[in-house]
Enzyme design. Structure first.
Site, PDB file in Angstrom:
ATOM      1  N   ASP A 132       0.865  -1.181   0.000  1.00 13.23           N
ATOM      2  CA  ASP A 132       0.000   0.000   0.000  1.00 13.23           C
ATOM      3  C   ASP A 132       0.899   1.228   0.000  1.00 13.23           C
ATOM      4  OD1 ASP A 132      -1.895   2.145   1.060  1.00 13.23           O
ATOM      5  OD2 ASP A 132      -3.239   0.411   1.122  1.00 13.23           O
ATOM      6  N   ALA A 163      -3.057  -0.221  12.618  1.00  9.61           N
ATOM      7  CA  ALA A 163      -2.657  -1.633  12.555  1.00  9.61           C
ATOM      8  C   ALA A 163      -2.515  -2.095  11.109  1.00  9.61           C
ATOM      9  CB  ALA A 163      -3.663  -2.500  13.297  1.00  9.61           C
ATOM     10  N   TYR A 164      -3.446  -1.699  10.267  1.00  9.94           N
ATOM     11  CA  TYR A 164      -3.391  -2.070   8.847  1.00  9.94           C
ATOM     12  C   TYR A 164      -2.099  -1.574   8.208  1.00  9.94           C
ATOM     13  CZ  TYR A 164      -4.309  -1.635   3.827  1.00  9.94           C
ATOM     14  OH  TYR A 164      -4.204  -1.684   2.461  1.00  9.94           O
ATOM     15  N   CYS A 165      -1.769  -0.316   8.438  1.00 11.10           N
ATOM     16  CA  CYS A 165      -0.555   0.245   7.852  1.00 11.10           C
ATOM     17  C   CYS A 165       0.690  -0.459   8.383  1.00 11.10           C
ATOM     18  CB  CYS A 165      -0.472   1.749   8.130  1.00 11.10           C
ATOM     19  SG  CYS A 165      -1.729   2.721   7.272  1.00 11.10           S
ATOM     20  N   LYS A 209       0.949  -3.850   6.628  1.00  8.16           N
ATOM     21  CA  LYS A 209       1.431  -3.698   5.253  1.00  8.16           C
ATOM     22  C   LYS A 209       2.919  -3.341   5.241  1.00  8.16           C
ATOM     23  CE  LYS A 209      -2.145  -4.369   2.459  1.00  8.16           C
ATOM     24  NZ  LYS A 209      -2.141  -5.387   1.392  1.00  8.16           N
TER      25      LYS A 209
END
Length: 237
Positions: A135, A147-149, A152
């Protein structure tokens, strides 16, 4: 076993994974289409010749069974695309520990296990390639999806590490998408805001992502690289 080149795509039941699978099928690939719940899309791919494989990527036992199943249906993998994703905001992961765990299991643990577990099949191809879908927020994280970042970013680190450790036999690269295809829950205000912050001012669509996979496949002197497909949005976040 067939002489066709083989592509493994995780998260192949919808959106980019689905369209990439269709494109590679049209090019003559045997596509192994992983899915968790998006059975309808994979059923369509199976009608075109794909092999569907179901697995919950938050479950290590399911991943190991998936690896065993893949070993039963092919003796090589030419392209592996780690595309499966779960996109949870801060509120979701803060309220549900399972969602917090899933973010890291799907984006970091599963690709790690799949690359390690299928390394021997990749080595049987003449130009094996792993493409990890990260991303643009890997480099400049948004505070609404911490958390998503972070997960990734972990996948980005895996990309570099495997590019080093698997060379010179297997190439490992990543694609960093930007505003490719808005989600259904994105209202017009959100879409307009994102596009106003994107230099090329348009929603990219899935074709540029498919072209990026082909580029990484066909240029055999690229490994450990991150290709932004974002209309320039990373310049402004």
């Amino acid at each position: 076993m067939s002489d066709k080149p083989v592509a493994l795509i995780t998260g192949a039941g919808r959106r980019f994974g689905f369209e990439l699978a269709k494109s590679l099928l049209a090019e003559g690939y045997h596509v192994i289409a992983h899915y968790n719940t998006s059975r309808e899309g994979v059923a369509e791919l199976e009608q075109q010749g794909a092999t569907g494989v179901q697995a919950d990527l938050t479950d290590t036992v399911a991943i190991r069974q998936m690896i065993a199943t893949i070993r039963d249906v092919t003796d090589r993998i030419d392209i592996m695309v780690n595309n499966a994703s779960c996109f949870f905001d801060n509120a979701t992961v803060d309220s549900d520990p399972a969602c917090l765990a899933a973010v890291f299991q799907v984006h970091v643990q599963a690709p790690y296990l799949l690359i390690k577990g299928l390394r021997e099949l990749l080595q049987q191809a003449s130009n094996p390639l792993v493409v990890n879908i990260t991303d643009i927020y890997t480099d400049s994280p948004t505070t609404s999806h911490i958390a998503y970042c972070a997960a990734k970013a972990g996948l980005a680190n895996l990309t570099k590490s495997f590019a080093k450790s698997l060379a010179p036999t297997i190439r490992v690269n990543a694609i960093q998408p930007g505003p490719i295809l808005f989600l259904p829950e994105h209202d017009s205000e959100h879409r307009q805001k994102v596009l106003s912050e994107t230099p090329l001012k348009v929603e990219g669509g899935l074709k540029p992502m498919i072209q990026a996979v082909r580029f990484l496949r066909d240029n055999t002197f690229i490994t450990g690289e991150f290709l932004k497909v974002d209309g320039g949005r990373a310049l402004q976040i």
